[in-house]
Design an enzyme around this catalytic site. Structure first.
Site, mmCIF file in Angstrom:
data_model
loop_
_atom_site.group_PDB
_atom_site.id
_atom_site.type_symbol
_atom_site.label_atom_id
_atom_site.label_comp_id
_atom_site.label_asym_id
_atom_site.label_seq_id
_atom_site.Cartn_x
_atom_site.Cartn_y
_atom_site.Cartn_z
ATOM 1 N N HIS A 199 41.333 -15.498 -17.540
ATOM 2 C CA HIS A 199 41.067 -14.115 -17.934
ATOM 3 C C HIS A 199 42.312 -13.431 -18.479
ATOM 4 O O HIS A 199 42.288 -12.816 -19.546
ATOM 5 C CB HIS A 199 40.522 -13.310 -16.758
ATOM 6 C CG HIS A 199 40.304 -11.868 -17.082
ATOM 7 N ND1 HIS A 199 41.283 -10.897 -16.911
ATOM 8 C CD2 HIS A 199 39.228 -11.215 -17.589
ATOM 9 C CE1 HIS A 199 40.820 -9.725 -17.298
ATOM 10 N NE2 HIS A 199 39.572 -9.887 -17.712
ATOM 11 N N GLU A 253 29.791 -16.803 -16.927
ATOM 12 C CA GLU A 253 30.642 -15.990 -17.801
ATOM 13 C C GLU A 253 32.067 -16.500 -17.718
ATOM 14 O O GLU A 253 32.587 -16.772 -16.619
ATOM 15 C CB GLU A 253 30.588 -14.521 -17.373
ATOM 16 C CG GLU A 253 31.240 -13.556 -18.347
ATOM 17 C CD GLU A 253 32.727 -13.371 -18.133
ATOM 18 O OE1 GLU A 253 33.397 -12.817 -19.028
ATOM 19 O OE2 GLU A 253 33.250 -13.806 -17.066
ATOM 20 N N HIS A 260 30.465 -13.590 -13.283
ATOM 21 C CA HIS A 260 31.728 -13.123 -13.865
ATOM 22 C C HIS A 260 32.895 -13.950 -13.339
ATOM 23 O O HIS A 260 33.298 -13.816 -12.178
ATOM 24 C CB HIS A 260 31.908 -11.643 -13.516
ATOM 25 C CG HIS A 260 32.989 -10.984 -14.293
ATOM 26 N ND1 HIS A 260 33.734 -9.928 -13.796
ATOM 27 C CD2 HIS A 260 33.472 -11.214 -15.539
ATOM 28 C CE1 HIS A 260 34.612 -9.534 -14.697
ATOM 29 N NE2 HIS A 260 34.479 -10.303 -15.757
#
Length: 264
Positions: free
Chosen positions: A83, A68, A41
Protein backbone atom coordinates in the site's frame (compact mmCIF):
# COMPACT_ATOMS: atom_id res chain seq x y z
CA UNK A 1 -63.30 35.84 -3.85
CA UNK A 2 -63.08 33.08 -6.42
CA UNK A 3 -59.61 34.24 -7.42
CA UNK A 4 -58.54 34.20 -3.77
CA UNK A 5 -59.69 30.56 -3.43
CA UNK A 6 -57.75 29.63 -6.55
CA UNK A 7 -54.60 31.22 -5.13
CA UNK A 8 -55.11 29.42 -1.80
CA UNK A 9 -55.49 26.06 -3.54
CA UNK A 10 -52.43 26.78 -5.67
CA UNK A 11 -50.40 27.74 -2.61
CA UNK A 12 -51.43 24.54 -0.80
CA UNK A 13 -50.49 22.38 -3.80
CA UNK A 14 -47.11 24.08 -4.09
CA UNK A 15 -46.50 23.63 -0.37
CA UNK A 16 -47.42 19.94 -0.54
CA UNK A 17 -45.15 19.52 -3.53
CA UNK A 18 -42.25 21.09 -1.68
CA UNK A 19 -42.87 18.88 1.34
CA UNK A 20 -43.03 15.70 -0.74
CA UNK A 21 -39.96 16.73 -2.74
CA UNK A 22 -38.09 17.45 0.46
CA UNK A 23 -38.95 14.03 1.87
CA UNK A 24 -37.81 12.32 -1.30
CA UNK A 25 -34.56 14.29 -1.28
CA UNK A 26 -33.87 12.86 2.18
CA UNK A 27 -34.56 9.27 1.15
CA UNK A 28 -31.83 7.05 -0.20
CA UNK A 29 -32.56 5.83 -3.71
CA UNK A 30 -32.07 2.11 -4.45
CA UNK A 31 -28.50 1.13 -5.24
CA UNK A 32 -27.33 -0.08 -8.63
CA UNK A 33 -27.04 -3.55 -7.11
CA UNK A 34 -29.32 -5.08 -4.48
CA UNK A 35 -26.69 -5.92 -1.86
CA UNK A 36 -23.39 -4.08 -1.33
CA UNK A 37 -20.28 -5.98 -2.35
CA UNK A 38 -17.56 -6.58 0.24
CA UNK A 39 -13.96 -6.03 -0.85
CA UNK A 40 -11.17 -7.44 1.32
CA UNK A 41 -9.10 -4.29 1.86
CA UNK A 42 -5.46 -5.46 1.74
CA UNK A 43 -6.74 -8.89 2.73
CA UNK A 44 -8.06 -9.86 6.16
CA UNK A 45 -6.19 -7.14 8.03
CA UNK A 46 -7.96 -7.91 11.34
CA UNK A 47 -6.48 -11.41 11.28
CA UNK A 48 -3.05 -11.19 9.67
CA UNK A 49 -0.43 -8.86 8.20
CA UNK A 50 -1.91 -6.69 5.48
CA UNK A 51 -1.16 -7.36 1.81
CA UNK A 52 0.23 -10.86 2.35
CA UNK A 53 -0.70 -14.21 0.81
CA UNK A 54 -1.95 -15.52 4.17
CA UNK A 55 -4.10 -12.43 4.69
CA UNK A 56 -5.69 -12.91 1.27
CA UNK A 57 -6.22 -16.63 1.93
CA UNK A 58 -8.16 -15.79 5.09
CA UNK A 59 -10.25 -13.21 3.22
CA UNK A 60 -10.97 -15.68 0.41
CA UNK A 61 -12.08 -18.29 2.94
CA UNK A 62 -14.48 -15.72 4.41
CA UNK A 63 -16.19 -15.43 1.03
CA UNK A 64 -15.56 -11.80 0.10
CA UNK A 65 -16.62 -10.49 -3.30
CA UNK A 66 -13.08 -9.50 -4.31
CA UNK A 67 -9.54 -9.29 -2.99
CA UNK A 68 -8.49 -5.63 -2.90
CA UNK A 69 -4.82 -4.92 -3.44
CA UNK A 70 -2.46 -2.00 -4.02
CA UNK A 71 0.36 -2.15 -6.54
CA UNK A 72 3.83 -0.70 -6.30
CA UNK A 73 6.70 -1.15 -8.75
CA UNK A 74 10.27 -2.02 -7.74
CA UNK A 75 13.39 -0.44 -9.20
CA UNK A 76 13.66 -3.37 -11.63
CA UNK A 77 10.03 -2.98 -12.73
CA UNK A 78 8.42 -5.85 -10.80
CA UNK A 79 4.90 -5.34 -9.44
CA UNK A 80 4.54 -6.07 -5.74
CA UNK A 81 1.58 -5.80 -3.38
CA UNK A 82 2.22 -2.89 -1.05
CA UNK A 83 0.00 0.00 0.00
CA UNK A 84 2.59 2.55 1.08
CA UNK A 85 5.21 4.31 -0.98
CA UNK A 86 7.82 2.91 1.42
CA UNK A 87 8.17 -0.43 3.17
CA UNK A 88 8.82 1.29 6.52
CA UNK A 89 5.39 0.89 8.18
CA UNK A 90 4.59 -2.74 7.41
CA UNK A 91 7.99 -4.48 7.27
CA UNK A 92 11.30 -4.80 9.10
CA UNK A 93 13.01 -2.82 6.35
CA UNK A 94 13.17 0.76 5.19
CA UNK A 95 13.14 2.56 1.85
CA UNK A 96 10.96 3.53 -1.08
CA UNK A 97 9.70 0.60 -3.10
CA UNK A 98 10.79 2.09 -6.42
CA UNK A 99 14.31 2.61 -5.05
CA UNK A 100 14.67 -1.09 -4.22
CA UNK A 101 15.08 -4.11 -6.48
CA UNK A 102 12.94 -7.21 -5.99
CA UNK A 103 15.99 -9.02 -4.61
CA UNK A 104 16.40 -6.28 -2.01
CA UNK A 105 12.67 -6.27 -1.22
CA UNK A 106 12.72 -10.02 -0.61
CA UNK A 107 15.36 -9.59 2.13
CA UNK A 108 12.65 -8.10 4.34
CA UNK A 109 9.42 -9.42 5.81
CA UNK A 110 6.09 -7.92 6.75
CA UNK A 111 5.62 -7.65 10.51
CA UNK A 112 2.36 -7.78 12.44
CA UNK A 113 1.06 -8.51 15.91
CA UNK A 114 -2.07 -10.60 16.46
CA UNK A 115 -3.28 -12.18 19.69
CA UNK A 116 -0.09 -11.09 21.39
CA UNK A 117 2.14 -12.87 18.87
CA UNK A 118 4.43 -11.36 16.25
CA UNK A 119 3.61 -12.56 12.75
CA UNK A 120 5.98 -12.44 9.79
CA UNK A 121 5.59 -13.17 6.09
CA UNK A 122 7.23 -12.32 2.78
CA UNK A 123 6.26 -9.27 0.75
CA UNK A 124 4.43 -10.85 -2.21
CA UNK A 125 4.67 -10.02 -5.87
CA UNK A 126 1.49 -9.70 -7.89
CA UNK A 127 2.47 -12.81 -9.83
CA UNK A 128 2.80 -14.80 -6.61
CA UNK A 129 -0.75 -13.82 -5.70
CA UNK A 130 -1.99 -14.93 -9.13
CA UNK A 131 -0.04 -18.17 -8.78
CA UNK A 132 -1.78 -18.78 -5.46
CA UNK A 133 -5.38 -18.06 -6.47
CA UNK A 134 -5.50 -18.05 -10.27
CA UNK A 135 -9.03 -17.45 -11.50
CA UNK A 136 -10.67 -18.80 -8.33
CA UNK A 137 -10.97 -15.26 -6.95
CA UNK A 138 -11.99 -11.80 -8.15
CA UNK A 139 -9.44 -9.01 -7.85
CA UNK A 140 -9.92 -5.28 -7.22
CA UNK A 141 -6.56 -3.78 -8.15
CA UNK A 142 -5.42 -0.23 -7.40
CA UNK A 143 -2.93 1.25 -9.83
CA UNK A 144 -0.91 4.43 -9.35
CA UNK A 145 1.69 6.52 -11.09
CA UNK A 146 5.39 5.74 -10.66
CA UNK A 147 7.38 8.96 -10.36
CA UNK A 148 4.50 10.72 -12.08
CA UNK A 149 4.36 8.30 -15.01
CA UNK A 150 1.86 5.61 -16.01
CA UNK A 151 4.29 2.72 -16.40
CA UNK A 152 2.89 -0.09 -14.25
CA UNK A 153 -0.15 -0.61 -16.48
CA UNK A 154 1.56 -2.54 -19.29
CA UNK A 155 3.20 -5.20 -17.06
CA UNK A 156 -0.08 -5.46 -15.14
CA UNK A 157 -2.04 -6.18 -18.31
CA UNK A 158 0.59 -8.69 -19.43
CA UNK A 159 0.30 -10.57 -16.13
CA UNK A 160 -3.49 -10.57 -16.39
CA UNK A 161 -3.16 -12.06 -19.88
CA UNK A 162 -0.71 -14.69 -18.67
CA UNK A 163 -3.12 -15.88 -15.99
CA UNK A 164 -6.28 -15.63 -18.12
CA UNK A 165 -7.65 -12.83 -15.93
CA UNK A 166 -8.16 -10.11 -18.48
CA UNK A 167 -11.95 -10.10 -18.10
CA UNK A 168 -14.37 -7.93 -16.18
CA UNK A 169 -15.89 -10.90 -14.35
CA UNK A 170 -12.57 -11.41 -12.58
CA UNK A 171 -10.78 -8.05 -12.39
CA UNK A 172 -11.68 -4.42 -11.72
CA UNK A 173 -9.20 -1.54 -11.68
CA UNK A 174 -9.30 1.48 -9.38
CA UNK A 175 -7.08 4.52 -9.14
CA UNK A 176 -6.87 8.08 -7.86
CA UNK A 177 -5.01 8.83 -11.10
CA UNK A 178 -7.04 9.51 -14.24
CA UNK A 179 -3.81 9.21 -16.19
CA UNK A 180 -3.48 5.62 -15.04
CA UNK A 181 -7.14 4.82 -15.70
CA UNK A 182 -6.93 6.31 -19.21
CA UNK A 183 -4.00 4.05 -20.01
CA UNK A 184 -5.79 1.01 -18.58
CA UNK A 185 -8.84 1.84 -20.70
CA UNK A 186 -6.67 1.68 -23.82
CA UNK A 187 -4.79 -1.48 -22.85
CA UNK A 188 -7.74 -3.40 -21.34
CA UNK A 189 -11.01 -1.84 -22.55
CA UNK A 190 -13.16 -4.66 -21.16
CA UNK A 191 -12.22 -4.07 -17.51
CA UNK A 192 -14.42 -1.97 -15.22
CA UNK A 193 -12.70 1.17 -13.94
CA UNK A 194 -13.22 3.04 -10.68
CA UNK A 195 -12.17 6.65 -10.18
CA UNK A 196 -11.17 7.20 -6.55
CA UNK A 197 -11.37 10.47 -4.62
CA UNK A 198 -9.21 11.15 -1.57
CA UNK A 199 -10.79 12.01 1.76
CA UNK A 200 -12.05 15.58 1.75
CA UNK A 201 -11.34 15.94 -1.98
CA UNK A 202 -14.58 14.57 -3.39
CA UNK A 203 -15.97 16.59 -6.30
CA UNK A 204 -19.54 15.63 -7.22
CA UNK A 205 -19.52 17.54 -10.49
CA UNK A 206 -16.30 15.80 -11.49
CA UNK A 207 -17.66 12.40 -10.48
CA UNK A 208 -20.81 12.94 -12.54
CA UNK A 209 -18.92 14.17 -15.60
CA UNK A 210 -16.40 11.34 -16.02
CA UNK A 211 -17.18 8.21 -18.03
CA UNK A 212 -16.07 5.74 -15.39
CA UNK A 213 -18.93 3.47 -14.23
CA UNK A 214 -17.82 3.35 -10.59
CA UNK A 215 -16.90 6.12 -8.16
CA UNK A 216 -14.94 5.49 -4.97
CA UNK A 217 -14.96 7.89 -2.02
CA UNK A 218 -14.18 8.01 1.68
CA UNK A 219 -17.12 7.34 4.01
CA UNK A 220 -17.12 10.81 5.59
CA UNK A 221 -17.68 12.32 2.11
CA UNK A 222 -20.73 10.11 1.46
CA UNK A 223 -24.19 11.64 1.88
CA UNK A 224 -27.72 10.98 0.64
CA UNK A 225 -27.41 13.84 -1.84
CA UNK A 226 -24.08 12.58 -3.19
CA UNK A 227 -25.03 8.90 -3.42
CA UNK A 228 -28.47 9.66 -4.92
CA UNK A 229 -26.95 11.92 -7.58
CA UNK A 230 -24.48 9.23 -8.62
CA UNK A 231 -27.12 6.51 -8.61
CA UNK A 232 -29.42 8.64 -10.77
CA UNK A 233 -26.66 8.68 -13.36
CA UNK A 234 -26.26 4.91 -13.16
CA UNK A 235 -22.90 4.95 -11.38
CA UNK A 236 -21.97 2.44 -8.70
CA UNK A 237 -20.60 3.90 -5.46
CA UNK A 238 -17.84 2.13 -3.53
CA UNK A 239 -16.80 3.47 -0.14
CA UNK A 240 -13.58 3.13 1.85
CA UNK A 241 -12.93 4.01 5.50
CA UNK A 242 -10.08 5.89 7.17
CA UNK A 243 -11.43 5.66 10.71
CA UNK A 244 -11.49 1.94 11.49
CA UNK A 245 -12.42 2.35 15.18
CA UNK A 246 -16.15 2.64 14.46
CA UNK A 247 -16.09 0.56 11.30
CA UNK A 248 -19.27 -1.44 11.98
CA UNK A 249 -21.34 1.69 12.66
CA UNK A 250 -19.93 3.31 9.52
CA UNK A 251 -20.76 0.23 7.46
CA UNK A 252 -24.33 0.25 8.71
CA UNK A 253 -24.68 3.91 7.74
CA UNK A 254 -23.35 3.12 4.26
CA UNK A 255 -25.89 0.31 3.93
CA UNK A 256 -28.64 2.80 4.78
CA UNK A 257 -27.36 5.02 1.95
CA UNK A 258 -27.55 2.00 -0.40
CA UNK A 259 -23.92 2.16 -1.48
CA UNK A 260 -22.95 -0.61 -3.90
CA UNK A 261 -19.80 -1.79 -2.17
CA UNK A 262 -17.33 -1.05 0.58
CA UNK A 263 -13.77 -1.95 1.45
CA UNK A 264 -13.37 -3.91 4.66
Amino acid sequence: MKLLKIWIVFFILVLLGLIVFGIRENEALPGIIDKPKIFAHRGAINSFNESTITSYKIAAKNGVDALELDLRMTKDNVLIIMHDETIDRTTNGKGKVNDLSLEEIKKYETIGKYNGKTTKEDIPTLEELFQTFGDTQRYYIETRLVNGEAIMEEPLVQLLKNYNLLKKEKVAIQSFSEKSLEKMAKLAPDLRLTLLFKKGKFDLNKALSVDYPVIGLESSDASIKTINALHKQGKEVHVFFHNVESIEAQQEKMRELNVDGFFY
